[in-house]
Design an enzyme around this catalytic site. Structure first.
Site, PDB file in Angstrom:
ATOM      1  N   PHE A 178       0.818  -1.208   0.000  1.00 42.69           N
ATOM      2  CA  PHE A 178       0.000   0.000   0.000  1.00 42.69           C
ATOM      3  C   PHE A 178       0.852   1.258   0.000  1.00 42.69           C
ATOM      4  O   PHE A 178       1.721   1.434   0.859  1.00 42.69           O
ATOM      5  CB  PHE A 178      -0.899   0.053   1.238  1.00 42.69           C
ATOM      6  CG  PHE A 178      -2.110  -0.829   1.178  1.00 42.69           C
ATOM      7  CD1 PHE A 178      -3.293  -0.378   0.608  1.00 42.69           C
ATOM      8  CD2 PHE A 178      -2.064  -2.113   1.705  1.00 42.69           C
ATOM      9  CE1 PHE A 178      -4.418  -1.188   0.567  1.00 42.69           C
ATOM     10  CE2 PHE A 178      -3.183  -2.934   1.676  1.00 42.69           C
ATOM     11  CZ  PHE A 178      -4.366  -2.473   1.095  1.00 42.69           C
ATOM     12  N   ASP A 179       0.572   2.125  -0.951  1.00 39.54           N
ATOM     13  CA  ASP A 179       1.082   3.487  -0.874  1.00 39.54           C
ATOM     14  C   ASP A 179       0.455   4.139   0.363  1.00 39.54           C
ATOM     15  O   ASP A 179      -0.582   3.676   0.857  1.00 39.54           O
ATOM     16  CB  ASP A 179       0.682   4.238  -2.147  1.00 39.54           C
ATOM     17  CG  ASP A 179       1.030   5.704  -2.103  1.00 39.54           C
ATOM     18  OD1 ASP A 179       2.177   6.032  -1.743  1.00 39.54           O
ATOM     19  OD2 ASP A 179       0.155   6.528  -2.433  1.00 39.54           O
TER      20      ASP A 179
END
Length: 221
Positions: free
Chosen positions: A8-9
């Protein structure tokens, strides 16, 4: 359900950092006596490596000037800006369900990991992630291609069983370069065109859609 490792960014994917980042950028520019850009014009700065953004804002390739701007930015961001941040509605619930489905979860941000860790802890998200990965303060791993490569190697992940989730083209480019599937999210700072043009295999409209995207049926596509 098959286990998919999900990267996940952070900015624009898990949290909305707009106020903290833009106010800290404006603080740095003002401290250097440079024209202060309106905050409404700074959305493009959220996602790319900040050093590149400062080079553009300062209209300079003078590395010492850009580094000075970055130091001033971090002085404010590290004490104030990182908490001028909002958690996107539905993110904790989605992470909880993905964790319950036994998907290994990781944060993969170009932000220095020392800041990323504090932000994740501040919002109580640390319980959902196996590890928080980011850049170093010296600029190492600020580009998503090298960051994703580092995470795959460090965590011994199979690229074919990993997915990068993010809101900007850099996330999709980094995923594609490492033979990882990229999924774009549309509640952040990138457009659907930006994401699909950069290699996103799908785009999700809202956080609850993350759970659906990683159901067995969708994971096998």
């Amino acid at each position: 359900m098959d286990k998919i490792s999900i990267l996940f960014d952070l900015d624009g994917t898990l949290t909305d950092p707009y106020q903290g980042i833009t106010r800290s950028i404006c603080h740095a520019m003002a401290s250097l006596g440079r024209p202060l850009p309106p905050q409404t014009d700074l959305r493009w700065c959220i996602g790319p490596p900040l050093k590149e953004s400062f080079s553009i804002l300062l209209e300079s390739d003078d590395d010492s000037l850009v580094e000075n701007a970055l130091v001033i930015y971090r002085e404010r961001f590290g004490s104030i800006g990182l908490f001028e941040n909002k958690l996107y509605a539905g993110i904790p619930q989605a992470l909880k369900k993905l964790q319950e489905a036994c998907h290994p979860l990781f944060v993969a941000t170009s932000k220095p990991w020392v800041y990323a860790q504090r932000i994740v802890d501040h919002f109580g998200l640390g319980q959902y992630f196996n590890h928080i990965h980011g850049s170093e303060l010296d600029g190492t791993r600020t580009d998503k291609t090298s960051l994703v490569s580092y995470i795959l190697n460090r965590e011994s992940l199979d690229p074919s069983r990993a997915v990068m989730v993010g809101d900007r083209r850099h996330d999709m480019i980094g995923a594609t370069a490492n033979k990882v599937r990229g999924i774009g999210v549309l509640w952040g700072f990138g457009t659907q065109k930006e994401l699909t043009d950069s290699g996103a295999s799908a785009c999700i409209q809202s956080p609850p859609g993350l759970v659906t995207a990683f159901s067995k049926k969708n994971s096998d596509k």
